[in-house]
Structure formats: structure tokens, C-alpha cells
Design an enzyme around this catalytic site. Structure first.
Site, mmCIF file in Angstrom:
data_model
loop_
_atom_site.group_PDB
_atom_site.id
_atom_site.type_symbol
_atom_site.label_atom_id
_atom_site.label_comp_id
_atom_site.label_asym_id
_atom_site.label_seq_id
_atom_site.Cartn_x
_atom_site.Cartn_y
_atom_site.Cartn_z
ATOM 1 N N CYS A 211 60.760 30.125 56.570
ATOM 2 C CA CYS A 211 60.731 28.673 56.390
ATOM 3 C C CYS A 211 59.900 27.905 57.435
ATOM 4 O O CYS A 211 59.204 26.949 57.055
ATOM 5 C CB CYS A 211 62.142 28.098 56.286
ATOM 6 N N HIS B 198 60.218 27.343 48.948
ATOM 7 C CA HIS B 198 60.628 26.061 49.507
ATOM 8 C C HIS B 198 60.022 24.946 48.675
ATOM 9 O O HIS B 198 58.849 25.010 48.286
ATOM 10 C CB HIS B 198 60.200 25.934 50.969
ATOM 11 N N HIS C 148 65.583 25.088 50.293
ATOM 12 C CA HIS C 148 65.393 26.535 50.406
ATOM 13 C C HIS C 148 65.985 27.165 49.149
ATOM 14 O O HIS C 148 67.080 26.777 48.742
ATOM 15 C CB HIS C 148 66.173 27.135 51.590
#
Length: 689
Positions: free
Chosen positions: A371, A422, A548
Site C-alpha cells: 500500500c 487500492h 484496500h
């Protein structure tokens, strides 16, 4: 005329009987087999068949037998309850853990208790057995190692405690009072547990006046509420205290508990089946993957056949994501340590990260997450509200430190590939984006045969980042998306991550087990840490919502689940070898090579047997390797340009033109359906009698 299921079973039976002989048994349900066994095995088949078909009482018994069989089948198919969907079951398991700890200390007074939580299919409790001194001889007695006989002793003691129907009583005490009582009992591990409890008052649960433990509950009202015949002690394993190999080695007793003996029986049956499906055993048997200890534990080596299946999984994943508006991205495997400090992973997740490496005087970190990289990509330029949403997907390999004792095949490893994505979107786009994520999740999982889910929505915990308003709106969007899908779900109050609410989805496999795979999580933390912004319609700079999401969780773990779900018997479209050619003689080798080359050009995965075994052995070998289709190739097939096809699941299918067959197999693989066509059948030679 439409026949109900019971009637169709009966007709199948009668037709089978008409064929004659013992073949009848193969077509009938088990209770029906028993009801007609004497008719099939005795005297004149014709006489008994006529009697059966003309006797109303026989038909009544037959239909009753079928109905009973269906009832049994229905009961067996009933899904076992879980801790998530059955609060009574959870309380039974939690109280059973306390009863087991009490029983262990009754049987072995030197035992010290530590922790005893409920888990997915039962509970466990960890015990420490110190060295003792013999009162008569003064000799040091080594610490006890629990045996199977010890487990039987503990179970008998548990049954007595259950039979006495002791009440469970909750008590609130001060931290000081709790510490005093623990010291009086001589339970040092409980003192450490007490120190880790940050809330007050301290709660204690008593079993009658006989035993107590630090506990927040919940429990059943009394020990008699535990069905003792639905409790089973399973095994003993070692476990370090607090998972730290520098601390004491404990002995962990695993156990299971259910609401009635039928559920326990069903669970045991499921576990027996699970042993046959163990992905570690099948991975070796089918030559799919290995863990090479010379390279280090928890690192997966993908063999050619396993790599073929993995490539099929990944290609399908990418195709579906691109079709659904995602961009597939790639990011590095390491980054400057400062990135992980910015993201907060270094502060909050350091124990799960490998040590840093020095590069030109700076510290670099192999990535445990993807991420932060996507956040940097977003920040690469100023974004407008018109640009959003961004949907970035990555099959990103990450590395996390796991203690060697926790590693388990593909299910828990140190290097794995997350099917990460994402989404950066506007607040008003969030619900629609979540609906699309759930649609895509359903689309992908169903391709692999997973269409039963247990779903949980987790809400704001006590410690969190972000305003109440943004939490409320994000939670409402997640819940709204679930309602749009029409899916049943539970709510885990306060179970969200500190950075946002989430949806977790467990898939249910072929034998009834549930596996955590998919997750959808809102994140209010990383956009703030990285200063992510977009220019709104009013010209102000605003923070985007970050989502996410993963569908498989990780490729490695999902692969292990998939192997166990299908017992290594992969569907045609995913099978590493879709068609195996079995030459009967060396004279057909060139023809086999020609067919294999043509199949490969069509994207069909074909192997040619070396042909140095008898045909029966070639077929057995192919079936043991779970090859879905086999082609017997002799001189007759070569001369006619055909192939005699055998299906692993359906048996002999007949003779096919080779081009027709290859086209049909390619179409089935493309559509993810099994091959079931029937070819030409050879006529049986006429009898001389």
C-alpha cells in the site's frame, strides 16, 4: 410426466433391476440397496423382479426407504455452525476451555495455566509443567510431557465437572485484589496476563467455588450446559509463551466442542476427509510445489505443474480486473526505511518485518506491504476530482517475518504474493465502488467453485483515527453495499481496524470448512500520513477515501485452499495437464507428437506418455496424477486420424476425430466447463450363441 426425486430414484432402481445382476446396486441409494439386497441375490431374478413391480406394499416400502435416505442426506448436508453465527456454540467452547483447565489441574496439580481461547473449530489451553521434587526421595522429577493416556484422564475429569453442573459466576475485582489472588495460587503467567489487561475492573469467572480464571466471558450458565459427548480432546502441541522462543515452552491441548454429538461426528468426518486433502501431501504427490529448507523455511518453490496452475489463476485475475476498470501496476520489492516510517508500519508492525539492509549508507527495507507504494504513485502529481476513482491492482510479492514454529505449508509462509488493489475515490463514490468490489469478488471466487460465504462487517474500535462523521459515512457505505448485494452478514461491533471499517469474507469449501480470504477495508490513516489530496469542484484541496481490498488474500494461501477444496482434482480449465496421450505401440509416437503439437498451438496442455508401460498402468498413472482426459492411441486411431477418449470422472467416452476433440476441449477450457461429450462407440461383436 414429471417425476419427483423419490420417484426418479425408484425408477432408476427398477431399470437397474431390469438389466439384471449385481449391477443394480450401483444405481440405487444405500438404503434402497439394502431393501432389495435379498431380491437381487436370491433365486430367479425375473420372478423377484415381477413380484417387486406388482406389489403395492413393496413400492410403499421402497418409497419410504428412499424418503429416509433423502432425510439422512439432508441432515448430513447441513452446515456446521460457527463461532460467528452461533453465540451458544461460542459460549460452550469458551466454558469448555475453562473446564479443561480445571480438569488438568485436578489431574496434575503442578500444572500452571496461561491462556485458553476459543478458535474456529473448538478451543485450546496452554499449560506449563515445571520440574518437581519427589517428596519422599528428594529427587528432581522432570516436567511432565502429556500423553494420549493423559488426555483420556483429563477428559474423564472434565466429564465429572460437567456432570456436577457447577454454576458459572462472574465477579469484578480491583487490579490489586486480582494480583493478590493470583500470587496465592502460584500462577506467574496469570500475573503477566493481568499486567497486559488495560481496562478495569478486572473480571473473573468462577466454576462453582472450585476454580476461577481471569476472563471477560461469555460463558454458559453452568457446566451442565456443556454436552459432554460433544466434546473431544484432539492433540498436544508445543508453544512458546507469548510466541517468544526465548521464553518457556508450554504444552497446548487442542480440543473441539459442539452443541450435540451429531455435530461432533460430522466434524470428525470432515477432519478425516481433510487429512486426505492436505495440500502439503498433495503438493508433493502431484509435484506442484515444495518448501526447500536449504533455502529457508516459509519460502515457496513453484514446480512446473504448480506454476502452470498459478499462471492460470493470475491470468484470470488480471483479465477480470482489467475488464472491471482496474489498471494493473508493478512496484519494487524494497524501499528506503523512511517510507515505512511515514506509513507507520515501522512503528506498529516492526516485529513482522525482516531486518533492514544498508545501501550506500542508508537503510532499506524489503516490503511487508504494497500500500505505501500505491500512495506514492497517487502523490506523484496533483489529482482532480474528475480523475477519481483510481483503481490500481497488483500481484505484489511481500515478505514478513514469521517464527519457524508458526509456518504451515502454503497457509503461513514468509514470502507471498498478495492480490492487492487500492481504490482512491470521492466520499460519494464509496458505496458504488464497494458494490463493484463485491461483484468482482463473487465473479472471481465462483470461477473456482466458491459460492458460499460467511460475511462480517466490522465497525469503529475504541482507538481509531478519523472523525466520527467519516467513520459513520464509510460504515454506512459498506453496509449499503452489502444490502445492495442482498447478502446476509453479521456485525462485529468495534472490530474494525484503527484506520477504518471493513468487510471480511470467508469462503466455505467442499467439506464445510471456512477460510478467511477476501477483505475490503476503508483507510483514513494512510491518506493523511502521505498527504494525499485532490482538487474538489469548489477548488479546495480534499483528502480522498482509500480502500484496500484483496480477493484471494494471497496467491499461496488461496492455492493451498484450492488444492484441498478439489482434493487435487483440478477442473479442466485449470489442470496442469488437460489431455494425456497414451500410445499403445511405438509405431504411433509420431502421430502422438503431431497431435500434441497441434494441441499446444490451440493452448491445450498435453503430455505424451513414454509408452513403456502396459496400457492399464498408463491409465492408472494418469488418473493418479488427476489428469482429466486421456486418449488411447493405437494403430487404428492413427490410421483413422482419431482418438479414443477416457474421462477420469466419466470413464470411456468413445472415439473422436482428433481435430473435433481438440476444438471441443479448447472450448470447454475457455468456458471453464468439464468435457462430457460422447464419441462414437464401437459395436460389440455378435455372440456366437
Amino acid at each position: 410426466m414429471h417425476l419427483g426425486r423419490g420417484h426418479s430414484h425408484a425408477m432408476s432402481l427398477l431399470l437397474a433391476l431390469a438389466v439384471g445382476g449385481r449391477a443394480a446396486a450401483a444405481f440405487a441409494p444405500s438404503t434402497v440397496k439394502r431393501s432389495v439386497a435379498s431380491s437381487v441375490s436370491s433365486g430367479s431374478m425375473g420372478t423377484s423382479f415381477r413380484a417387486a413391480t406388482t406389489s403395492p406394499s413393496f413400492m410403499t416400502r421402497l418409497m419410504s426407504s428412499v424418503a429416509a435416505e433423502e432425510k439422512v442426506e439432508k441432515e448430513e448436508e447441513k452446515e456446521l455452525p460457527t463461532n460467528d453465527n452461533d453465540g451458544d456454540l461460542l459460549r460452550i467452547r469458551h466454558t469448555s476451555a475453562h473446564v479443561m483447565a480445571m480438569a488438568v489441574q485436578q489431574a496434575f496439580p503442578e500444572a500452571q495455566t496461561t491462556i485458553g481461547p476459543w478458535i474456529d473449530n473448538g478451543f485450546y489451553y496452554d499449560f506449563y509443567f515445571p520440574e518437581t521434587t519427589d517428596a519422599e526421595t528428594g529427587e528432581v522429577v522432570p516436567s511432565r510431557k502429556l500423553t494420549d493416556q493423559d488426555l483420556k484422564t483429563v477428559k474423564k475429569a472434565m466429564d465429572k465437572i460437567i456432570s456436577k453442573n457447577y454454576p458459572l459466576r462472574r465477579e469484578e475485582v480491583s487490579r490489586e485484589e486480582a494480583a493478590l489472588r493470583i500470587k496465592e495460587l502460584g500462577e506467574p503467567f496469570k500475573l503477566e496476563i493481568l499486567d497486559s489487561i488495560k481496562t478495569e475492573p478486572i473480571t473473573i469467572y468462577h466454576i462453582g467455588d472450585e476454580w476461577w480464571d481471569l476472563c471477560a466471558g461469555p460463558h454458559v450458565e453452568s457446566t451442565g450446559k456443556i454436552p459432554k459427548k460433544a466434546v473431544a480432546l484432539q492433540s498436544v502441541a508445543g508453544a512458546y509463551w507469548r510466541g517468544d522462543e526465548k521464553r518457556e515452552m508450554l504444552q497446548r491441548i487442542y480440543a473441539t466442542a459442539w452443541k450435540d454429538p451429531k455435530q461432533l461426528k460430522q466434524y470428525k468426518k470432515m477432519m478425516e476427509e481433510a487429512k486426505k486433502r492436505d495440500h502439503r501431501m498433495l503438493g508433493k504427490k502431484l509435484d506442484l510445489f515444495s518448501i526447500q529448507e536449504d533455502a529457508g523455511g516459509g519460502l515457496v518453490f513453484w514446480h512446473p505443474k504448480g506454476s502452470t496452475i498459478r499462471r492460470g489463476i493470475e491470468d484470470f485475475w488480471k483479465e477480470r480486473h482489467i475488464e472491471n476498470g482496474y489498471d494493473v501496476v508493478y512496484t519494487p520489492h524494497i524501499a528506503n526505511l523512511n517510507l515505512w516510517k511515514t506509513s507507520g508500519h515501522y512503528d506498529f508492525y516492526q516485529e513482522g518485518m525482516f531486518d533492514q539492509m544498508e545501501v550506500e549508507g542508508e537503510e532499506y527495507q524489503i516490503k511487508p506491504m504494497n500500500c505505501p507504494f500505491h500512495c506514492l504513485m497517487y502523490k506523484n502529481e496533483m489529482r482532480s476530482y474528475r480523475d477519481l476513482p483510481f483503481r490500481w491492482a497488483e500481484l505484489g510479492t511481500v515478505y514478513r517475518y514469521e517464527r519457524s514454529g508458526t509456518l504451515h505449508g502454503l497457509m503461513r509462509v514468509r514470502g507471498f504474493t498478495q492480490d492487492d488493489a487500492h481504490i482512491f475515490c470521492l466520499p460519494e463514490q464509496l458505496q458504488d465502488e464497494i458494490v463493484q468490489v463485491l461483484d468482482l469478488t463473487e465473479q472471481i471466487l465462483s470461477r473456482f467453485g466458491f459460492d458460499k460465504y460467511d460475511i462480517m462487517l466490522s465497525t469503529k474500535p475504541e482507538k481509531s483515527v478519523g472523525s466520527d462523521d467519516i467513520w459513520d459515512s464509510a460504515t454506512a457505505a459498506l453496509e449499503g453495499a452489502l444490502k445492495v448485494k442482498g447478502w446476509d452478514y453479521g456485525i462485529d461491533e468495534g472490530g474494525g481496524a484503527f484506520y477504518g471499517p471493513k468487510i471480511d469474507l470467508k469462503i466455505r469449501d467442499a467439506i464445510g470448512r471456512t477460510w478467511q480470504c477476501s477483505t475490503v477495508q476503508c483507510d483514513f490513516n494512510l491518506p493523511e500520513r502521505f498527504g494525499l489530496e485532490y482538487v474538489s469542484a469548489e477548488g479546495t484541496k480534499e483528502q480522498p477515501i482509500m480502500v484496500h481490498r484483496a480477493i484471494f488474500g494471497s496467491i499461496e494461501r488461496f492455492f493451498g485452499i484450492l488444492v484441498e477444496n478439489c482434493a487435487g482434482d483440478f477442473p479442466l480449465w485449470l489442470s496442469p495437464v488437460q489431455l494425456k496421450l497414451l500410445p499403445v505401440t511405438d509405431g504411433v509416437n509420431d502421430y502422438c507428437a503431431e497431435v500434441a503439437k497441434k494441441a499446444a498451438r490451440m493452448g491445450i496442455r498435453v503430455e505424451v506418455d513414454r509408452g513403456n508401460e502396459r496400457l492399464g498402468k498408463q491409465i492408472r498413472n494418469a488418473e493418479q496424477q488427476r489428469v482429466p482426459l486421456m486418449a488411447v492411441v493405437g494403430m487404428k486411431e492413427m490410421e483413422s486420424g482419431k482418438l479414443t477418449i477416457r474421462s477420469r470422472k466419466l470413464g470411456d467416452l468413445g472415439l473422436f476425430d482428433s481435430d473435433t476433440l481438440l476444438n471441443a476441449v479448447a472450448d470447454c477450457a475457455a468456458d471453464a466447463v468439464e468435457f462430457s461429450q460422447q464419441g462414437e462407440k464401437e459395436e460389440a461383436p455378435e455372440s456366437s450363441e
